[in-house]
Design a protein around this motif. Structure first.
Motif, PDB file in Angstrom:
ATOM      1  N   LEU A 133       0.810  -1.206  -0.034  1.00 21.34           N
ATOM      2  CA  LEU A 133       0.032   0.020   0.180  1.00 21.34           C
ATOM      3  C   LEU A 133       0.798   1.266   0.112  1.00 21.34           C
ATOM      4  CD1 LEU A 133      -2.474  -1.473   2.409  1.00 21.34           C
ATOM      5  CD2 LEU A 133      -3.350  -0.545   0.414  1.00 21.34           C
ATOM      6  N   LEU A 134       1.959   1.318   0.827  1.00 18.68           N
ATOM      7  CA  LEU A 134       2.485   2.395   0.988  1.00 18.68           C
ATOM      8  C   LEU A 134       4.277   1.799   0.701  1.00 18.68           C
ATOM      9  CD1 LEU A 134       1.453   4.968   3.593  1.00 18.68           C
ATOM     10  CD2 LEU A 134       1.319   5.208   1.130  1.00 18.68           C
ATOM     11  N   PRO A 135       5.304   2.590   0.476  1.00 23.85           N
ATOM     12  CA  PRO A 135       5.085   3.800  -0.380  1.00 23.85           C
ATOM     13  C   PRO A 135       4.470   3.658  -1.817  1.00 23.85           C
ATOM     14  CG  PRO A 135       7.296   3.013  -0.454  1.00 23.85           C
ATOM     15  CD  PRO A 135       6.541   2.083   0.257  1.00 23.85           C
ATOM     16  N   PHE A 136       3.907   4.969  -2.288  1.00 21.02           N
ATOM     17  CA  PHE A 136       3.143   4.770  -3.311  1.00 21.02           C
ATOM     18  C   PHE A 136       3.823   5.966  -4.247  1.00 21.02           C
ATOM     19  CE2 PHE A 136      -0.539   6.354  -6.164  1.00 21.02           C
ATOM     20  CZ  PHE A 136      -0.602   5.192  -6.951  1.00 21.02           C
ATOM     21  N   ARG A 137       4.031   5.771  -5.549  1.00 21.23           N
ATOM     22  CA  ARG A 137       4.649   6.943  -6.375  1.00 21.23           C
ATOM     23  C   ARG A 137       4.108   8.360  -6.191  1.00 21.23           C
ATOM     24  NH1 ARG A 137       1.876   3.707  -9.927  1.00 21.23           N
ATOM     25  NH2 ARG A 137       0.179   5.098 -11.038  1.00 21.23           N
ATOM     26  N   GLU A 138       2.806   8.527  -5.959  1.00 21.23           N
ATOM     27  CA  GLU A 138       2.229   9.853  -5.855  1.00 21.23           C
ATOM     28  C   GLU A 138       2.311  10.273  -4.240  1.00 21.23           C
ATOM     29  OE1 GLU A 138      -1.162  10.584  -8.283  1.00 21.23           O
ATOM     30  OE2 GLU A 138      -0.656   8.996  -9.544  1.00 21.23           O
ATOM     31  N   LYS A 139       2.417   9.405  -3.263  1.00 23.86           N
ATOM     32  CA  LYS A 139       2.542   9.774  -2.038  1.00 23.86           C
ATOM     33  C   LYS A 139       3.288   8.570  -1.181  1.00 23.86           C
ATOM     34  CE  LYS A 139       0.510  11.909   1.351  1.00 23.86           C
ATOM     35  NZ  LYS A 139       0.915  13.303   1.714  1.00 23.86           N
ATOM     36  N   ARG A 140       4.417   8.971  -0.945  1.00 23.79           N
ATOM     37  CA  ARG A 140       5.347   8.238  -0.137  1.00 23.79           C
ATOM     38  C   ARG A 140       5.110   8.238   1.200  1.00 23.79           C
ATOM     39  NH1 ARG A 140       7.765   5.491  -4.309  1.00 23.79           N
ATOM     40  NH2 ARG A 140       8.757   6.845  -5.997  1.00 23.79           N
ATOM     41  N   MET A 141       4.434   9.001   1.949  1.00 26.25           N
ATOM     42  CA  MET A 141       4.563   9.066   3.180  1.00 26.25           C
ATOM     43  C   MET A 141       2.999   9.493   3.521  1.00 26.25           C
ATOM     44  SD  MET A 141       8.021   9.908   4.690  1.00 26.25           S
ATOM     45  CE  MET A 141       7.744   9.670   6.375  1.00 26.25           C
ATOM     46  N   VAL A 142       2.377   9.192   4.558  1.00 26.43           N
ATOM     47  CA  VAL A 142       1.281   9.787   5.193  1.00 26.43           C
ATOM     48  C   VAL A 142       1.593  10.063   6.646  1.00 26.43           C
ATOM     49  CG1 VAL A 142      -1.288   9.256   5.919  1.00 26.43           C
ATOM     50  CG2 VAL A 142      -0.510   8.591   3.867  1.00 26.43           C
ATOM     51  N   GLY A 143       1.710  11.268   6.937  1.00 29.97           N
ATOM     52  CA  GLY A 143       2.451  11.455   8.269  1.00 29.97           C
ATOM     53  C   GLY A 143       3.693  10.766   8.331  1.00 29.97           C
ATOM     54  N   PRO A 144       4.007  10.097   9.596  1.00 31.69           N
ATOM     55  CA  PRO A 144       5.319   9.603   9.308  1.00 31.69           C
ATOM     56  C   PRO A 144       5.285   7.876   9.110  1.00 31.69           C
ATOM     57  CG  PRO A 144       4.184   9.356  11.631  1.00 31.69           C
ATOM     58  CD  PRO A 144       3.154  10.174  10.705  1.00 31.69           C
ATOM     59  N   PHE A 145       3.933   7.502   8.576  1.00 31.57           N
ATOM     60  CA  PHE A 145       3.879   6.077   7.977  1.00 31.57           C
ATOM     61  C   PHE A 145       4.408   6.129   6.667  1.00 31.57           C
ATOM     62  CE2 PHE A 145       0.976   6.546  11.623  1.00 31.57           C
ATOM     63  CZ  PHE A 145       0.692   5.310  11.725  1.00 31.57           C
ATOM     64  N   ILE A 146       5.419   5.220   6.389  1.00 27.09           N
ATOM     65  CA  ILE A 146       6.276   5.146   5.233  1.00 27.09           C
ATOM     66  C   ILE A 146       6.143   4.019   4.565  1.00 27.09           C
ATOM     67  CG2 ILE A 146       8.343   4.258   6.319  1.00 27.09           C
ATOM     68  CD1 ILE A 146       9.936   6.437   4.561  1.00 27.09           C
ATOM     69  N   PHE A 147       5.396   2.832   4.933  1.00 28.73           N
ATOM     70  CA  PHE A 147       5.560   1.620   4.381  1.00 28.73           C
ATOM     71  C   PHE A 147       4.249   0.727   5.288  1.00 28.73           C
ATOM     72  CE2 PHE A 147       6.464  -2.667   4.355  1.00 28.73           C
ATOM     73  CZ  PHE A 147       6.831  -3.056   3.277  1.00 28.73           C
ATOM     74  N   ILE A 148       3.427   0.467   4.205  1.00 26.53           N
ATOM     75  CA  ILE A 148       2.194  -0.513   5.070  1.00 26.53           C
ATOM     76  C   ILE A 148       2.221  -1.741   3.911  1.00 26.53           C
ATOM     77  CG2 ILE A 148      -0.331  -0.684   5.401  1.00 26.53           C
ATOM     78  CD1 ILE A 148      -0.110   2.083   5.958  1.00 26.53           C
ATOM     79  N   ASP A 149       2.047  -2.758   4.497  1.00 30.88           N
ATOM     80  CA  ASP A 149       1.818  -4.160   3.820  1.00 30.88           C
ATOM     81  C   ASP A 149       0.637  -4.883   4.322  1.00 30.88           C
ATOM     82  OD1 ASP A 149       3.731  -4.225   1.703  1.00 30.88           O
ATOM     83  OD2 ASP A 149       5.040  -5.537   2.758  1.00 30.88           O
ATOM     84  N   HIS A 150      -0.090  -5.264   3.567  1.00 27.81           N
ATOM     85  CA  HIS A 150      -1.474  -6.061   3.839  1.00 27.81           C
ATOM     86  C   HIS A 150      -0.963  -7.526   3.801  1.00 27.81           C
ATOM     87  CE1 HIS A 150      -5.756  -7.440   3.207  1.00 27.81           C
ATOM     88  NE2 HIS A 150      -5.501  -7.715   4.604  1.00 27.81           N
ATOM     89  N   MET A 151      -1.066  -8.302   4.615  1.00 24.68           N
ATOM     90  CA  MET A 151      -0.396  -9.901   4.616  1.00 24.68           C
ATOM     91  C   MET A 151      -1.857 -10.497   4.755  1.00 24.68           C
ATOM     92  SD  MET A 151       2.614 -10.028   7.540  1.00 24.68           S
ATOM     93  CE  MET A 151       1.440  -9.857   8.842  1.00 24.68           C
ATOM     94  N   GLY A 152      -2.151 -11.289   3.429  1.00 23.24           N
ATOM     95  CA  GLY A 152      -3.109 -12.336   3.506  1.00 23.24           C
ATOM     96  C   GLY A 152      -4.318 -11.550   3.286  1.00 23.24           C
ATOM     97  N   PRO A 153      -5.523 -12.287   3.662  1.00 26.82           N
ATOM     98  CA  PRO A 153      -5.638 -13.445   4.449  1.00 26.82           C
ATOM     99  C   PRO A 153      -4.934 -14.552   3.351  1.00 26.82           C
ATOM    100  CG  PRO A 153      -7.849 -12.730   3.621  1.00 26.82           C
ATOM    101  CD  PRO A 153      -6.993 -11.803   3.382  1.00 26.82           C
ATOM    102  N   VAL A 154      -4.378 -15.470   4.044  1.00 28.58           N
ATOM    103  CA  VAL A 154      -3.840 -16.697   3.284  1.00 28.58           C
ATOM    104  C   VAL A 154      -3.896 -17.792   4.136  1.00 28.58           C
ATOM    105  CG1 VAL A 154      -1.244 -16.030   4.230  1.00 28.58           C
ATOM    106  CG2 VAL A 154      -1.656 -17.308   2.055  1.00 28.58           C
ATOM    107  N   SER A 155      -4.300 -18.913   3.645  1.00 30.18           N
ATOM    108  CA  SER A 155      -4.178 -20.331   4.089  1.00 30.18           C
ATOM    109  C   SER A 155      -2.840 -21.033   3.731  1.00 30.18           C
ATOM    110  CB  SER A 155      -5.408 -21.123   3.639  1.00 30.18           C
ATOM    111  OG  SER A 155      -6.784 -20.611   3.734  1.00 30.18           O
ATOM    112  N   MET A 156      -2.047 -21.500   4.567  1.00 27.91           N
ATOM    113  CA  MET A 156      -1.211 -22.276   4.565  1.00 27.91           C
ATOM    114  C   MET A 156      -1.140 -23.684   5.251  1.00 27.91           C
ATOM    115  SD  MET A 156       1.878 -19.581   5.505  1.00 27.91           S
ATOM    116  CE  MET A 156       1.358 -19.148   7.022  1.00 27.91           C
ATOM    117  N   ASP A 157      -0.744 -24.510   4.179  1.00 30.08           N
ATOM    118  CA  ASP A 157      -0.892 -26.114   4.509  1.00 30.08           C
ATOM    119  C   ASP A 157       0.298 -26.295   5.467  1.00 30.08           C
ATOM    120  OD1 ASP A 157       1.239 -26.623   3.082  1.00 30.08           O
ATOM    121  OD2 ASP A 157      -0.066 -27.310   1.301  1.00 30.08           O
ATOM    122  N   ASP A 158       0.235 -27.717   5.883  1.00 26.18           N
ATOM    123  CA  ASP A 158       1.361 -28.198   6.854  1.00 26.18           C
ATOM    124  C   ASP A 158       2.753 -28.118   6.603  1.00 26.18           C
ATOM    125  OD1 ASP A 158       0.836 -30.276   5.024  1.00 26.18           O
ATOM    126  OD2 ASP A 158       0.912 -31.854   6.493  1.00 26.18           O
TER     127      ASP A 158
END
Length: 298
Positions: free
Chosen positions: A23-48
């Motif tokens: 989600l961040l950084p983005f070419r048109e908006k590198r930061m929102v306030g001090p937030f510089i990097f956001i990743d959304h993990m999943g939802p993911v199912s992992m087997d054994d």
């Protein structure tokens, strides 16, 4: 969200043996306030046979915030911290002048089917804190301020907002707020927020100024004081932001700094294994062979 400046769509990114939504950084908006990097993990199912295994890697100049919705991650770092992160807890690691950590599926889950879903966030440090000593803070779900107003539940993961303050030790004015609505509700939050404001839509939908916005995107407001929106039933959003820094930031791989020279030093230190090591861990993730760091806008 009233007065929307920008819409940022989630993009796929590979972080080793794991795919995330960047989600961040983005070419048109590198930061929102001090937030510089956001990743959304999943939802993911992992087997054994599949597990999360992000081996030892370094950071400088930032705090990492890990917030899980489902699943579990075992955090280990060079301070000797070994902590299992569970849903609703807050894992806050401040790299400062330099730290190494790893993130893996806990041993007791490695032979089982499992789920993983959460957010991985970097918050840049103010310039006078970039070289502070590394530190670690873990908050249980019971420690995080949570309150209900009608059919809306609020949880203040970090910072200060809406008359509440999280115990997470932040280093600049910021907020990271989870909002859940069980019925259609209009949220008036702007007058109590400071600095820049963004909103990540996790599930459900949000309406603003005659438009409907679906999940997996960030809406960035032109001014946090104009942050007003309507949540439909079954919607979860995250409001985040704060005071922007007066100086630009550079980012290369896992390094964030107001100084390009400092990033070059961190690259050399990692290549030559001068970062602190993690007790009980061996090996490390090599420095990626890419070009110069990305320049961050104010």
């Amino acid at each position: 969200m009233s007065n929307i400046q920008l819409i940022v769509e989630e993009r796929s990114a590979d972080i080793g043996n794991f795919l995330v939504g960047r989600l961040l950084p983005f070419r048109e908006k590198r930061m929102v306030g001090p937030f510089i990097f956001i990743d959304h993990m999943g939802p993911v199912s992992m087997d054994d046979h599949h597990n999360m295994d992000i081996g030892p890697h370094p950071h400088i100049g930032l705090s990492t915030l890990t917030y899980l919705i489902e699943g579990s991650i075992m955090h280990r770092d060079a301070l000797g911290m070994v902590v299992e992160i569970k849903p609703g807890e807050v894992n806050w690691m401040t790299a400062g002048k330099g730290i190494t950590h790893s993130e893996r599926t806990p041993d007791y889950l490695r032979g089982l089917d499992k789920q993983l879903h959460g957010l991985q966030i970097w918050v840049a440090l103010p310039r006078d804190k970039e070289e502070m000593e590394p530190s670690f803070y873990h908050a249980s779900k019971e420690e995080i301020p949570e309150w209900t107003e009608g059919d809306v539940t609020y949880k203040l993961v970090a910072g200060t907002a809406l008359g509440h303050t999280s115990p997470v030790p932040v280093y600049s004015p910021l907020f990271f707020l989870e909002i859940k609505a069980t019925s259609r509700q209009t949220i008036h939050a702007g007058q109590q927020l400071q600095g820049e404001a963004g909103m990540y839509i996790l599930e459900g939908s949000v309406e603003s100024e005659g438009h409907t916005y679906e999940p997996k995107r960030i809406l960035v407001a032109k001014e946090s004081s104009l942050c007003e929106f309507t949540m439909n039933a079954g919607t979860t959003v995250y409001l985040f932001g704060g005071e922007p820094f007066p100086e630009q930031r550079f980012i290369f791989w896992n390094f964030v700094s107001s100084s390009m020279e400092r990033i070059e030093k961190a690259k050399d230190d990692w290549t030559n294994q001068r970062f602190p090591t993690i007790p009980g861990e061996t090996g490390y993730i090599p420095l990626p062979q890419t070009s110069a760091a990305v320049k961050q806008v104010k």
